[in-house]
Design a protein around this motif. Structure first.
Motif, PDB file in Angstrom:
ATOM      1  N   THR A  60       0.840  -1.199   0.000  1.00  0.00           N
ATOM      2  CA  THR A  60       0.000   0.000   0.000  1.00  0.00           C
ATOM      3  C   THR A  60       0.873   1.245   0.000  1.00  0.00           C
ATOM      4  O   THR A  60       2.100   1.172   0.169  1.00  0.00           O
ATOM      5  N   ASN A  61       0.236   2.387  -0.179  1.00  0.00           N
ATOM      6  CA  ASN A  61       0.934   3.674  -0.114  1.00  0.00           C
ATOM      7  C   ASN A  61       0.655   4.364   1.209  1.00  0.00           C
ATOM      8  O   ASN A  61       0.463   5.580   1.259  1.00  0.00           O
ATOM      9  N   SER A  62       0.647   3.588   2.294  1.00  0.00           N
ATOM     10  CA  SER A  62       0.335   4.118   3.615  1.00  0.00           C
ATOM     11  C   SER A  62       1.314   5.215   3.998  1.00  0.00           C
ATOM     12  O   SER A  62       2.536   5.068   3.871  1.00  0.00           O
ATOM     13  N   GLY A  63       0.757   6.331   4.468  1.00  0.00           N
ATOM     14  CA  GLY A  63       1.582   7.447   4.912  1.00  0.00           C
ATOM     15  C   GLY A  63       1.400   7.767   6.370  1.00  0.00           C
ATOM     16  O   GLY A  63       1.823   8.813   6.839  1.00  0.00           O
ATOM     17  N   GLY A  64       0.793   6.882   7.126  1.00  0.00           N
ATOM     18  CA  GLY A  64       0.553   7.119   8.545  1.00  0.00           C
ATOM     19  C   GLY A  64      -0.731   6.463   8.980  1.00  0.00           C
ATOM     20  O   GLY A  64      -1.539   5.988   8.158  1.00  0.00           O
ATOM     21  N   PHE A  65      -0.950   6.431  10.275  1.00  0.00           N
ATOM     22  CA  PHE A  65      -2.113   5.741  10.806  1.00  0.00           C
ATOM     23  C   PHE A  65      -3.405   6.517  10.564  1.00  0.00           C
ATOM     24  O   PHE A  65      -4.481   5.955  10.587  1.00  0.00           O
ATOM     25  N   ASN A  66      -3.310   7.809  10.369  1.00  0.00           N
ATOM     26  CA  ASN A  66      -4.503   8.634  10.172  1.00  0.00           C
ATOM     27  C   ASN A  66      -4.757   8.962   8.707  1.00  0.00           C
ATOM     28  O   ASN A  66      -5.558   9.836   8.398  1.00  0.00           O
ATOM     29  N   THR A  67      -4.057   8.305   7.807  1.00  0.00           N
ATOM     30  CA  THR A  67      -4.235   8.560   6.387  1.00  0.00           C
ATOM     31  C   THR A  67      -4.819   7.322   5.714  1.00  0.00           C
ATOM     32  O   THR A  67      -4.646   6.201   6.187  1.00  0.00           O
ATOM     33  N   ILE A 273      15.008   2.276   8.182  1.00  0.00           N
ATOM     34  CA  ILE A 273      13.593   1.950   8.384  1.00  0.00           C
ATOM     35  C   ILE A 273      12.947   2.981   9.305  1.00  0.00           C
ATOM     36  O   ILE A 273      11.837   3.470   9.042  1.00  0.00           O
ATOM     37  N   TYR A 274      13.629   3.310  10.385  1.00  0.00           N
ATOM     38  CA  TYR A 274      13.098   4.323  11.299  1.00  0.00           C
ATOM     39  C   TYR A 274      12.943   5.666  10.595  1.00  0.00           C
ATOM     40  O   TYR A 274      11.924   6.356  10.775  1.00  0.00           O
ATOM     41  N   ARG A 275      13.923   6.046   9.802  1.00  0.00           N
ATOM     42  CA  ARG A 275      13.872   7.334   9.121  1.00  0.00           C
ATOM     43  C   ARG A 275      12.675   7.379   8.157  1.00  0.00           C
ATOM     44  O   ARG A 275      11.976   8.397   8.057  1.00  0.00           O
ATOM     45  N   LEU A 276      12.442   6.277   7.441  1.00  0.00           N
ATOM     46  CA  LEU A 276      11.332   6.240   6.490  1.00  0.00           C
ATOM     47  C   LEU A 276       9.986   6.246   7.195  1.00  0.00           C
ATOM     48  O   LEU A 276       9.054   6.942   6.780  1.00  0.00           O
ATOM     49  N   PHE A 278       9.087   7.062  10.495  1.00  0.00           N
ATOM     50  CA  PHE A 278       8.708   8.071  11.479  1.00  0.00           C
ATOM     51  C   PHE A 278       9.116   9.497  11.098  1.00  0.00           C
ATOM     52  O   PHE A 278       8.659  10.441  11.724  1.00  0.00           O
ATOM     53  N   GLN A 279       9.968   9.640  10.104  1.00  0.00           N
ATOM     54  CA  GLN A 279      10.341  10.976   9.656  1.00  0.00           C
ATOM     55  C   GLN A 279       9.753  11.288   8.279  1.00  0.00           C
ATOM     56  O   GLN A 279       9.139  12.327   8.089  1.00  0.00           O
ATOM     57  N   ALA A 280       9.932  10.372   7.328  1.00  0.00           N
ATOM     58  CA  ALA A 280       9.369  10.578   5.998  1.00  0.00           C
ATOM     59  C   ALA A 280       7.924  10.105   5.893  1.00  0.00           C
ATOM     60  O   ALA A 280       7.267  10.384   4.888  1.00  0.00           O
ATOM     61  N   GLN A 281       7.427   9.378   6.897  1.00  0.00           N
ATOM     62  CA  GLN A 281       6.060   8.849   6.890  1.00  0.00           C
ATOM     63  C   GLN A 281       5.782   7.989   5.656  1.00  0.00           C
ATOM     64  O   GLN A 281       4.665   7.959   5.141  1.00  0.00           O
ATOM     65  N   ASP A 282       6.800   7.274   5.195  1.00  0.00           N
ATOM     66  CA  ASP A 282       6.664   6.364   4.058  1.00  0.00           C
ATOM     67  C   ASP A 282       6.588   4.943   4.604  1.00  0.00           C
ATOM     68  O   ASP A 282       7.565   4.194   4.582  1.00  0.00           O
ATOM     69  N   HIS A 283       5.425   4.573   5.107  1.00  0.00           N
ATOM     70  CA  HIS A 283       5.286   3.277   5.771  1.00  0.00           C
ATOM     71  C   HIS A 283       5.378   2.110   4.799  1.00  0.00           C
ATOM     72  O   HIS A 283       5.790   1.016   5.184  1.00  0.00           O
TER      73      HIS A 283
END
Length: 313
Positions: A60-67, A273-276, A278-283
């Motif tokens: 998926t193209n998930s960008g965060g839990f609220n998206t 992985i952390y940078r993507l 929690f910072q880039a929001q590219d889950h």
């Protein structure tokens, strides 16, 4: 009073023993399954469910839990293949892994051999060398970041005091030194566990083998190569496997000391992985790298154990 045998009892007695065993095994399996059901439910909830959810996010193209996330197929996997930082961090992860196995595992073996020769102070040194393992990696990172400080750190001060101030380096700012420097801190935290495992292995070696080697005129080096190291083969296999798994988890020390810098010189898979995530929001891409790291750990461990099994055969 004599008990009369009924038709059902007689039929049960005439039943084959294998059938009775099958009935008993089915009853035993059912009882065992009921007893294991709570553990299976907890494992499925806290282990299998996150794994399956990670696999789903990778498509998926998930960008965060609220998206809102939509299915994108293999796009994230293709992006991971085209991302140069992924390949750089993967290469540095292998390098980090090799450093950890050699530094932490090798130091653990050397200290185990040294401590096992002591008599009165064995317990003291065994405890002292194990103490760093009780310190969290985050705290270890803070301690060693101060040790590596080029102005007031322990290393720079010691080199200056002995007249070798020109040897002082930017241990955490030089791209060629930073990964090794951070790995030294991580290995310092982990060698105590490997040392105890090697000490346990040394205690299980038959002492009569050393006596026979002395009778044959073997020196210390020959006894080490022909008695000690072969006797530690199984323990060494376990330690190397454990060190490789721990080496793949080198997140906390790198994150605290360098955060992957300078210029991605100490970036490994876990920090990227952390940078993507929690910072880039590219889950989606972060989930792909999580799957890659898990497969990497499985492949390395299985391949190493099979190689050791062929060597022992």
């Amino acid at each position: 009073m004599t008990r009369l045998t009924t038709t059902a009892d007689a039929a049960d007695l005439r039943a084959p023993a294998s059938a009775r065993r099958r009935d008993g095994s089915r009853d035993g399996f059912g009882s065992a399954f009921v007893l294991m059901l709570p553990a299976i439910a907890l494992y499925g909830l806290f282990s299998l469910t996150p794994i399956l959810f990670t696999v789903w996010i990778s498509f998926t193209n998930s960008g965060g839990f609220n998206t809102e996330a939509s299915f994108v197929g293999l796009d994230n996997y293709l992006r991971a293949g085209d991302d140069p930082i992924v390949w750089q961090s993967l290469g540095r992860t292998f390098l980090w892994l090799g450093y950890h196995v050699v530094l932490a595992g090798g130091l653990g073996l050397v200290l185990a051999l040294a401590v096992s020769r002591l008599s009165r102070t064995r317990v003291f040194f065994r405890t002292a060398f194990f103490l760093p393992h009780l310190v969290s990696l985050a705290v270890v990172g803070v301690i060693w970041a101060n040790i590596y400080d080029p102005f007031y750190g322990l290393i720079s001060t010691a080199l200056t005091q002995i007249g070798l101030g020109s040897w002082n380096q930017g241990w955490l700012s030089d791209p060629l030194l930073v990964l090794f420097s951070v790995n030294v801190a991580s290995s310092w935290q982990g060698f105590g566990l490997y040392m105890l495992l090697f000490i346990a292995g040394l205690q299980n070696i038959d002492q009569s083998l050393y006596e026979a080697a002395e009778i044959d005129g073997a020196n210390s080096w020959q006894k080490l190569c022909n008695v000690t190291l072969p006797g530690l083969r199984d323990v060494m296999t376990f330690v190397i496997s454990l060190a490789m798994i721990n080496g793949l988890k080198g997140f906390a020390t790198v994150f605290v000391m360098t955060n992957g810098g300078p210029f991605y010189a100490s970036e490994i898979i876990t920090t990227y992985i952390y940078r993507l995530a929690f910072q880039a929001q590219d889950h989606g891409l972060a989930a792909v790298l999580c799957i890659l790291m898990s497969l990497l750990a499985i492949v390395i461990t299985v391949a190493f154990n099979r190689w050791r099994a062929r060597q022992a055969a």
